[in-house]
Design an enzyme around this catalytic site. Structure first.
Site, PDB file in Angstrom:
ATOM      1  N   HIS A 280       0.877  -0.530  -0.006  1.00 14.68           N
ATOM      2  CA  HIS A 280      -0.200   0.010   0.302  1.00 14.68           C
ATOM      3  C   HIS A 280       1.135   1.013   0.216  1.00 14.68           C
ATOM      4  CE1 HIS A 280      -3.734  -2.104   0.481  1.00 14.68           C
ATOM      5  NE2 HIS A 280      -3.087  -2.634   1.914  1.00 14.68           N
TER       6      HIS A 280
ATOM      7  N   CYS B 146      -0.637   2.761  -3.971  1.00 11.96           N
ATOM      8  CA  CYS B 146      -0.827   4.517  -4.460  1.00 11.96           C
ATOM      9  C   CYS B 146      -0.372   5.193  -3.860  1.00 11.96           C
ATOM     10  CB  CYS B 146      -2.425   3.746  -3.608  1.00 11.96           C
ATOM     11  SG  CYS B 146      -3.688   2.487  -4.068  1.00 11.96           S
TER      12      CYS B 146
END
Length: 275
Positions: A121, A163
């Site tokens: 992430h 991301c």
């Protein structure tokens, strides 16, 4: 187009459900030795893959389904390019920093290059360990020219599948037309790095639970097809096009359906790179 449900690599969003030849290029190939990296050291180099899938409950971050597919695909791809691949799964922030520090202290003098792949992430400038955030610049800084002398003047590639924000790209319709001499040189400590991000600054990065992330799928495919004949930036341009044109999100949540993605390459390389 992909038609199975996709997820994003953001900490804040829950899951919605041939032989490769290498060596320095001669003048006969049309590639100047002075303009391309020396890639005929005894070893191609290390490829470190940090594959963070499961996160501590208190982080609120979802399991990254499909990341093991990415790790396996990357392993095969870079092993075929003669890299020594080391995969590390589910590392905490401290473990990530310790790993980078330890690897940077190894003797890379017989290695042509270094590759680090981060699967996790993320946010802008941040990659997540299993227990929290780590500054991406800090991870890469261990390999600066003034800290890792045996990689000075050699290409250091960081590939980041994560991301970089929470923006969504809805897309837009478009017309279909149209032995080196480094010892006597002084170079910037940040030289010879390349960062290949899966998405543009501020945006989500998409991942498919069955097939892996769009970016890593495209990267591995293009490397397998073209690593033996194209320069790295040309390969990455083809990766950009494949992700931009061939992929679109499919989600039962209308807010995340039919979205697009474009990778982003930031290069401080000073020469051309041919595997």
């Amino acid at each position: 187009m992909e038609n199975t449900e996709n997820s994003v690599d953001s900490k804040s969003i829950k899951t919605s459900e041939t032989k490769i030849l290498h060596g320095s290029k001669s003048m006969d190939s049309g590639i100047s030795l002075e303009e391309s990296y020396k890639m005929d050291y005894p070893e191609m180099g290390l490829c470190i893959i940090i594959n963070n899938k499961n996160f501590h409950e208190n982080t609120g971050m979802a399991c990254r389904s499909g990341t093991d597919v990415d790790a396996a695909n990357l392993r095969e791809t870079f092993m075929n390019l003669k890299y020594e691949v080391r995969i590390k799964n589910d590392l905490t922030c401290k473990e990530m920093l310790e790993l980078m520090s330890n690897v940077s202290k190894e003797d890379h003098s017989k290695r042509s290059s270094f590759i680090c792949v981060l699967l996790s992430h993320g946010e802008e400038g941040i990659i997540f360990g299993t227990n929290g955030p780590v500054n991406l610049k800090k991870l890469a800084s261990f390999f600066r020219g003034d800290y890792c002398r045996s990689l000075t003047g050699k290409p250091k590639l960081f590939i980041i599948q994560a991301c970089r924000g929470t923006e969504l790209d809805c897309g837009i319709e478009t017309d279909s037309g149209a032995e080196d001499d480094m010892a006597c040189q002084k170079i910037p400590v940040e030289a010879d790095f390349l960062y290949a991000y899966s998405t543009a600054p501020g945006y989500f990065s998409w991942r498919n639970a069955k097939n892996g992330s769009w970016f890593i799928q495209a990267l591995c495919e293009m490397l397998k097809k073209h690593a033996h004949r194209l320069e790295l930036m040309h390969i990455l341009t083809r990766v950009n096009r494949k992700v931009a044109i061939e992929y679109e999100s499919f989600s039962t949540d209308s807010a995340f359906h039919a979205k697009k993605q474009i990778p982003c390459i930031m290069s401080m390389l000073t020469k051309e790179l041919y595997f």
